[in-house]
Design a protein around this motif. Sequence first.
Motif, PDB file in Angstrom:
ATOM      1  N   MET A   1       1.529   5.684  -0.719  1.00 38.02           N
ATOM      2  CA  MET A   1       0.968   7.010  -0.519  1.00 38.02           C
ATOM      3  C   MET A   1       1.889   8.054  -1.130  1.00 38.02           C
ATOM      4  SD  MET A   1       0.883   9.215   3.008  1.00 38.02           S
ATOM      5  CE  MET A   1       2.679   9.343   2.856  1.00 38.02           C
TER       6      MET A   1
ATOM      7  N   TYR B   1      -3.489   2.739   5.502  1.00 37.85           N
ATOM      8  CA  TYR B   1      -4.163   2.785   4.197  1.00 37.85           C
ATOM      9  C   TYR B   1      -5.678   2.829   4.387  1.00 37.85           C
ATOM     10  CZ  TYR B   1      -6.092   1.555  -0.299  1.00 37.85           C
ATOM     11  OH  TYR B   1      -6.843   1.570  -1.447  1.00 37.85           O
TER      12      TYR B   1
ATOM     13  N   TYR C   1       4.096   4.404   8.670  1.00 37.93           N
ATOM     14  CA  TYR C   1       4.499   4.522   7.266  1.00 37.93           C
ATOM     15  C   TYR C   1       6.007   4.689   7.215  1.00 37.93           C
ATOM     16  CZ  TYR C   1       5.128   9.578   7.906  1.00 37.93           C
ATOM     17  OH  TYR C   1       5.560  10.812   8.336  1.00 37.93           O
TER      18      TYR C   1
ATOM     19  N   LEU D   1       2.610   2.245   3.278  1.00 40.99           N
ATOM     20  CA  LEU D   1       1.725   2.400   4.422  1.00 40.99           C
ATOM     21  C   LEU D   1       1.467   1.060   5.081  1.00 40.99           C
ATOM     22  CD1 LEU D   1      -1.057   4.736   2.946  1.00 40.99           C
ATOM     23  CD2 LEU D   1       1.156   5.383   3.912  1.00 40.99           C
TER      24      LEU D   1
ATOM     25  N   GLU E   1      -6.670   6.391   5.620  1.00 45.74           N
ATOM     26  CA  GLU E   1      -6.620   7.426   4.599  1.00 45.74           C
ATOM     27  C   GLU E   1      -7.679   7.204   3.529  1.00 45.74           C
ATOM     28  OE1 GLU E   1      -5.142  10.112   4.739  1.00 45.74           O
ATOM     29  OE2 GLU E   1      -3.534   9.851   6.202  1.00 45.74           O
ATOM     30  N   ARG E   2      -7.924   5.947   3.193  1.00 44.89           N
ATOM     31  CA  ARG E   2      -8.944   5.662   2.189  1.00 44.89           C
ATOM     32  C   ARG E   2     -10.332   6.059   2.687  1.00 44.89           C
ATOM     33  NH1 ARG E   2      -9.350   4.856  -3.318  1.00 44.89           N
ATOM     34  NH2 ARG E   2     -11.360   5.866  -3.175  1.00 44.89           N
TER      35      ARG E   2
ATOM     36  N   PRO F   1      -3.523   7.778  -1.350  1.00 43.82           N
ATOM     37  CA  PRO F   1      -3.166   6.387  -1.076  1.00 43.82           C
ATOM     38  C   PRO F   1      -3.533   5.512  -2.265  1.00 43.82           C
ATOM     39  CG  PRO F   1      -5.220   6.951   0.031  1.00 43.82           C
ATOM     40  CD  PRO F   1      -4.780   8.177  -0.704  1.00 43.82           C
TER      41      PRO F   1
ATOM     42  N   ARG G   1       0.872  -1.170   0.000  1.00 45.59           N
ATOM     43  CA  ARG G   1       0.000   0.000   0.000  1.00 45.59           C
ATOM     44  C   ARG G   1       0.913   1.225   0.000  1.00 45.59           C
ATOM     45  NH1 ARG G   1      -1.109  -4.133   3.054  1.00 45.59           N
ATOM     46  NH2 ARG G   1      -3.204  -5.045   3.061  1.00 45.59           N
TER      47      ARG G   1
END
Length: 331
Positions: free
Chosen positions: A179, A286, A323, A281, A289-290, A232, A177
């Motif tokens: 970013m 993830y 991260y 991430l 943020e998603r 992301p 994942r």
Amino acid sequence: MQRVLLYMVHMVGLAGLIWGSTGCEQFNQPVTLDPLPLPKLLIINSIFSPDEVWEVSVTLPKGVFEDDTATSYFADATVRIFGNDQLVETLPFVVSCGCYRSPSQKPQPGVVYRLEVSAPGYPTATAFSQLPQRLTLDQETVVVSRSTERGPQNTVNRRLSALVAMTFTDSPVVGDRYMIAVLQETDTSLGNNAFPMVVTGYRFKTTSEWLAASGNFDDELSGDEDRRRIAPFLDTGMGGQQIKIPITLSGYTLRYREAQTTDGTKLFTDRMKYRVMIARLSPELYLYERSVMDQRTFSDVPVVEPVPIYSNIGNGIGIFAGYAGTSFTIQ
């Protein structure tokens, strides 16, 4: 990347109260709405990287009608960090940041961390996460063009436009994942007086097929241009290839502006630089943020259920996630 999650009180059934009325005169009747009680839970946020010391924010939930400018940090908690089930440190509270911060300890790769936050009158909150493998760039290129424009009081403002290309090699293991984010760092002064630096997310554009494949980020749409502050994305389809991500950004590097003060109109000076970040991430970060992106995307769509912000804090609300990547500055 620190974010404070606010507990929002949802008032449901208002439409039913109004449209369920049988007489027009009933529309003039007062309706009493009792907000839902705030949860007896702490709001805990810690987004960590191997480049920064441990920092944890602990705050109290607020109702939607409460003063949003009032101090909300909670200084009476005990905050512990465990690594592979061994106590790493009990973090002291630091007044200057309103947070719990380690004097020197930084997260390390390969360690499963557990956050434990306890306070009188609240259930003990826990969360687990670890650092992903650090993302390093194979190559970065930055092409900058500069321009000027007239500012107030015969000053000259300066701007830049930058075309950035970042190349990295995806891991052959499926499930990474990623970013990309751009941060604007602004130093403001008034005469000989300097103010603390302000760091904010800054919008950028990209034509990357990999970011497009991760979904639309309509919260950042401006006309037909896709602009975002943080993006992301998943490694779906990358298959261990070398990946090139282009982005463009533009903004001031020097700006003069007039603003009202208690002594009248004054000329302030802003000096900006831009930090471009790319990182791997943890799964938790993830998802967080998603969910933030999805909530912004659908917040103005009336027929869609509200999107909850992802939380991995047991007996609490918030995010504990890591991260690891690289960054460079344009100025």
